[in-house]
Design an enzyme around this catalytic site. Structure first.
Site, PDB file in Angstrom:
ATOM      1  N   HIS A   1       1.258  -1.125   0.146  1.00  0.00           N
ATOM      2  CA  HIS A   1       0.101  -0.442  -0.134  1.00  0.00           C
ATOM      3  C   HIS A   1       0.679   1.335  -0.187  1.00  0.00           C
ATOM      4  O   HIS A   1       0.115   2.685   0.003  1.00  0.00           O
ATOM      5  CB  HIS A   1      -1.154   0.283   0.942  1.00  0.00           C
ATOM      6  CG  HIS A   1      -0.535   0.433   2.168  1.00  0.00           C
ATOM      7  ND1 HIS A   1       0.276  -1.114   3.588  1.00  0.00           N
ATOM      8  CD2 HIS A   1       0.385   1.086   3.271  1.00  0.00           C
ATOM      9  CE1 HIS A   1       0.639  -0.486   4.450  1.00  0.00           C
ATOM     10  NE2 HIS A   1       0.678   0.551   3.843  1.00  0.00           N
TER      11      HIS A   1
HETATM   12  C1  UD1 Z   1      -3.038   5.149   5.661  1.00  0.00           C
HETATM   13  C2  UD1 Z   1      -1.353   6.278   6.515  1.00  0.00           C
HETATM   14  C3  UD1 Z   1      -0.170   5.168   6.113  1.00  0.00           C
HETATM   15  C4  UD1 Z   1      -0.403   3.683   7.021  1.00  0.00           C
HETATM   16  C5  UD1 Z   1      -1.285   2.953   6.126  1.00  0.00           C
HETATM   17  C6  UD1 Z   1      -2.084   1.826   6.971  1.00  0.00           C
HETATM   18  C7  UD1 Z   1      -0.650   8.206   6.248  1.00  0.00           C
HETATM   19  C8  UD1 Z   1      -0.377   9.420   5.738  1.00  0.00           C
HETATM   20  N1  UD1 Z   1      -0.415   6.804   5.403  1.00  0.00           N
HETATM   21  O1  UD1 Z   1      -2.460   5.126   4.175  1.00  0.00           O
HETATM   22  O2  UD1 Z   1       0.945   5.339   7.245  1.00  0.00           O
HETATM   23  O3  UD1 Z   1       0.754   2.178   6.719  1.00  0.00           O
HETATM   24  O4  UD1 Z   1      -2.292   4.055   6.569  1.00  0.00           O
HETATM   25  O5  UD1 Z   1      -3.402   1.044   6.983  1.00  0.00           O
HETATM   26  O6  UD1 Z   1      -1.561   8.696   7.270  1.00  0.00           O
HETATM   27  N2  UD1 Z   1      -8.823   4.629   1.520  1.00  0.00           N
HETATM   28  C9  UD1 Z   1     -10.820   3.981   2.013  1.00  0.00           C
HETATM   29  N3  UD1 Z   1     -11.445   3.129   2.905  1.00  0.00           N
HETATM   30  C10 UD1 Z   1     -10.387   2.919   4.178  1.00  0.00           C
HETATM   31  C11 UD1 Z   1      -8.610   3.981   3.910  1.00  0.00           C
HETATM   32  C12 UD1 Z   1      -8.329   4.429   3.160  1.00  0.00           C
HETATM   33  O7  UD1 Z   1     -11.486   3.693   0.628  1.00  0.00           O
HETATM   34  O8  UD1 Z   1     -11.376   2.581   4.830  1.00  0.00           O
HETATM   35  C13 UD1 Z   1      -8.682   4.433   0.722  1.00  0.00           C
HETATM   36  C14 UD1 Z   1      -9.158   6.026   0.361  1.00  0.00           C
HETATM   37  O9  UD1 Z   1      -9.190   6.102  -1.342  1.00  0.00           O
HETATM   38  C15 UD1 Z   1      -7.994   7.015   0.143  1.00  0.00           C
HETATM   39  C16 UD1 Z   1      -6.882   6.261   0.495  1.00  0.00           C
HETATM   40  O10 UD1 Z   1      -7.401   4.362   0.573  1.00  0.00           O
HETATM   41  O11 UD1 Z   1      -8.211   8.086  -0.131  1.00  0.00           O
HETATM   42  C17 UD1 Z   1      -6.143   6.189   1.387  1.00  0.00           C
HETATM   43  O12 UD1 Z   1      -6.004   6.531   2.531  1.00  0.00           O
HETATM   44  P1  UD1 Z   1      -5.042   7.553   3.990  1.00  0.00           P
HETATM   45  O13 UD1 Z   1      -5.412   6.745   5.149  1.00  0.00           O
HETATM   46  O14 UD1 Z   1      -5.064   8.650   3.198  1.00  0.00           O
HETATM   47  O15 UD1 Z   1      -4.008   7.163   3.830  1.00  0.00           O
HETATM   48  P2  UD1 Z   1      -3.578   5.173   3.216  1.00  0.00           P
HETATM   49  O16 UD1 Z   1      -2.646   4.992   1.779  1.00  0.00           O
HETATM   50  O17 UD1 Z   1      -4.399   4.223   4.274  1.00  0.00           O
HETATM   51  N1  UDP Z   2      -3.610  -6.283   9.046  1.00  0.00           N
HETATM   52  C1  UDP Z   2      -4.635  -7.354   9.022  1.00  0.00           C
HETATM   53  N2  UDP Z   2      -4.848  -7.026   7.388  1.00  0.00           N
HETATM   54  C2  UDP Z   2      -4.788  -7.281   6.186  1.00  0.00           C
HETATM   55  C3  UDP Z   2      -3.438  -6.391   6.457  1.00  0.00           C
HETATM   56  C4  UDP Z   2      -2.950  -6.147   7.705  1.00  0.00           C
HETATM   57  O1  UDP Z   2      -5.423  -7.290   9.751  1.00  0.00           O
HETATM   58  O2  UDP Z   2      -5.672  -7.433   5.236  1.00  0.00           O
HETATM   59  C5  UDP Z   2      -2.676  -5.838  10.022  1.00  0.00           C
HETATM   60  C6  UDP Z   2      -1.159  -6.452  10.493  1.00  0.00           C
HETATM   61  O3  UDP Z   2      -1.281  -7.371  10.613  1.00  0.00           O
HETATM   62  C7  UDP Z   2      -0.634  -5.339  10.892  1.00  0.00           C
HETATM   63  C8  UDP Z   2      -1.547  -3.894  10.362  1.00  0.00           C
HETATM   64  O4  UDP Z   2      -2.513  -4.375  10.085  1.00  0.00           O
HETATM   65  O5  UDP Z   2      -0.895  -5.461  12.010  1.00  0.00           O
HETATM   66  C9  UDP Z   2      -0.206  -3.237   9.530  1.00  0.00           C
HETATM   67  O6  UDP Z   2      -1.529  -2.285   8.819  1.00  0.00           O
HETATM   68  P1  UDP Z   2      -1.016  -1.537   7.578  1.00  0.00           P
HETATM   69  O7  UDP Z   2       0.645  -2.755   6.550  1.00  0.00           O
HETATM   70  O8  UDP Z   2      -2.229  -0.932   6.576  1.00  0.00           O
HETATM   71  O9  UDP Z   2       0.197  -0.658   8.182  1.00  0.00           O
HETATM   72  P2  UDP Z   2       1.267   0.111   8.670  1.00  0.00           P
HETATM   73  O10 UDP Z   2       2.279  -1.367   9.266  1.00  0.00           O
HETATM   74  O11 UDP Z   2       2.143  -0.157   6.962  1.00  0.00           O
HETATM   75  O12 UDP Z   2       1.535   0.893   8.385  1.00  0.00           O
END
Ligand code: UD1
Ligand code: UDP
Length: 363
Positions: free
Chosen positions: A207
């Site tokens: 991601h």
């Molecule tokens: C965010 C964090 C990242 C973290 C990740 C965990 C920042 C800058 N990034 O990234 O550090 O590793 O969360 O998963 O804070 N979206 C949905 N539904 C959701 C969530 C996301 O549709 O429930 C989609 C939307 O299009 C959104 C995009 O994902 O705009 C990005 O979501 P966002 O929270 O901005 O960043 P992540 O890539 O999820």
């Molecule tokens: N995780 C989960 N389901 C998924 C993918 C990830 O429960 O389908 C858990 C994973 O084991 C970890 C956390 O979500 O505990 C990490 O989230 P993510 O990779 O989105 O964020 P990051 O750690 O990179 O910020």
């Protein structure tokens, strides 16, 4: 009575705050611990399922849907949390990790003279093109209490001039969740329902914007997944950002039918899949730590990591983002060259208890 407000906004935040929530129950009613959801992640599969799996109550406050560009998201969260902070007047704000919600809420609180504790402080990738690195640097520089997960954090914070009296090496709350839920994870039936064979599949997550936001990188990644799916089954619980980018670039049809793209999984099922995988291939931060704790091989498709202990003592191999090199590493593992590891210091399931004790003492 003292009031603490903890911020949660994204998938990894829920996992990190659950043990902290439990640890403060011991100090109730003298310490009131409230939860505020910023709405950064809002899909049920990215949010609600974690409350159910982790056994944490619905948040006391919810700031609404706060997705958007970095500035929009940060701005909207700051405006909304300011109102909550004004109403609750907490004695301490707790933030975890490195997401936009973490930085936005910490920044709002310090300007209202509310002390801030940062859990998972001190991590540094050295890569300022990552939004998380900026969030880490800002949050750490304005926090009053900094709780670190690994010793690299001590050096990083010292180098940045953070007074050592503010810094505590307490261990890893993400591992607390794993330890606490071990039995429930073992009871997951995800392997049966998916028909996957133990130690015979790759579990994949991607991601990071550097891997998925650019069409060429995402095409390369899909080509690479198609290739490894010829060696072993690939299961790919797909993050909403990645799903959106695959659709936007019209790449859906290029994914091989051997790559099983599924919706994001809940905590218990996902941990079960990690523990039984042959290997994890990921760009996640938290998964590098969980695989190290569980002793499962992990290949990280990034040029750097803010969690060096997972490479130094754990099972993590930092491969870089050149998929040719990643492929070589995976071929070597399939041929029997598996990296073994040990568990880092203080990753023992008790980090949140140590943190709560320090906080209560300081309140
Ligand atoms: C965010 C964090 C990242 C973290 C990740 C965990 C920042 C800058 N990034 O990234 O550090 O590793 O969360 O998963 O804070 N979206 C949905 N539904 C959701 C969530 C996301 O549709 O429930 C989609 C939307 O299009 C959104 C995009 O994902 O705009 C990005 O979501 P966002 O929270 O901005 O960043 P992540 O890539 O999820
Ligand atoms: N995780 C989960 N389901 C998924 C993918 C990830 O429960 O389908 C858990 C994973 O084991 C970890 C956390 O979500 O505990 C990490 O989230 P993510 O990779 O989105 O964020 P990051 O750690 O990179 O910020």
């Amino acid at each position: 009575m003292k009031t603490i407000l903890s911020i949660i906004g994204t998938r990894p935040n829920f996992i990190k705050i659950a043990p902290v929530y439990r640890a403060f129950l011991k100090y109730a009613p003298e310490v009131k611990h409230l939860l505020c959801h910023t709405g950064q992640h809002s899909d049920d599969k990215m949010s609600k399922v974690f409350f159910d799996d982790l056994g944490i109550p619905a948040p006391d406050f919810h700031l609404g849907d706060n997705s958007g560009s970095h500035a929009e998201q940060t701005g909207k969260i700051m405006v909304a949390i300011e109102k909550v902070l004004g109403e609750v007047k907490p004695d301490l704000l707790i933030v975890v990790g490195d997401v936009n919600s973490t930085m936005a809420c910490a920044l709002t609180a310090v300007k209202m003279h509310i002390p801030v504790a940062h859990i998972e402080a001190g991590l540094r990738s050295g890569d300022r093109s990552m939004p998380e690195e900026i969030n880490r640097i800002i949050t750490d520089s304005i926090s009053d209490l900094l709780f670190i997960t690994e010793k690299s954090g001590l050096e990083n914070l010292e180098r940045e001039g953070i007074p050592h009296e503010k810094v505590f090496f307490t261990g890893n709350v993400m591992i607390d969740s794993l330890v606490y839920l071990r039995e429930k994870i073992a009871a997951s039936t995800i392997l049966q329902t998916t028909g996957l064979k133990e130690k015979d599949y790759f579990l994949v997550t991607f991601h990071r914007p550097s891997n998925v936001d650019n069409q060429h990188s995402l095409q390369e990644l899909i080509r690479f997944l198609n290739e490894i799916s010829a060696m072993k089954e690939v299961v790919f619980p797909i993050h909403p950002r990645t799903l959106r980018k695959i659709a936007e670039f019209g790449l859906g049809d290029t994914v091989s039918s051997n790559v099983r793209m599924i919706e994001p999984l809940g905590y218990l099922d996902f941990q079960s899949l990690i523990s039984k995988a042959f290997m994890i291939v990921t760009d996640s931060g938290g998964i590098q730590e969980e695989t190290t704790f569980l002793g499962v091989p992990c290949v990280t498709v990034r040029d750097n990591t803010e969690r060096p202990v997972t490479v130094e003592v754990g099972t993590n191999i930092l491969c870089g983002s050149d998929t040719g090199i990643v492929l070589q590493t995976i071929r070597a593992a399939v041929a029997g060259n598996i990296k073994k590891g040990t568990i880092p210091e203080l990753w023992d399931g008790k980090a949140a208890e140590r943190i709560a004790e320090i906080i209560v003492h300081k309140l």
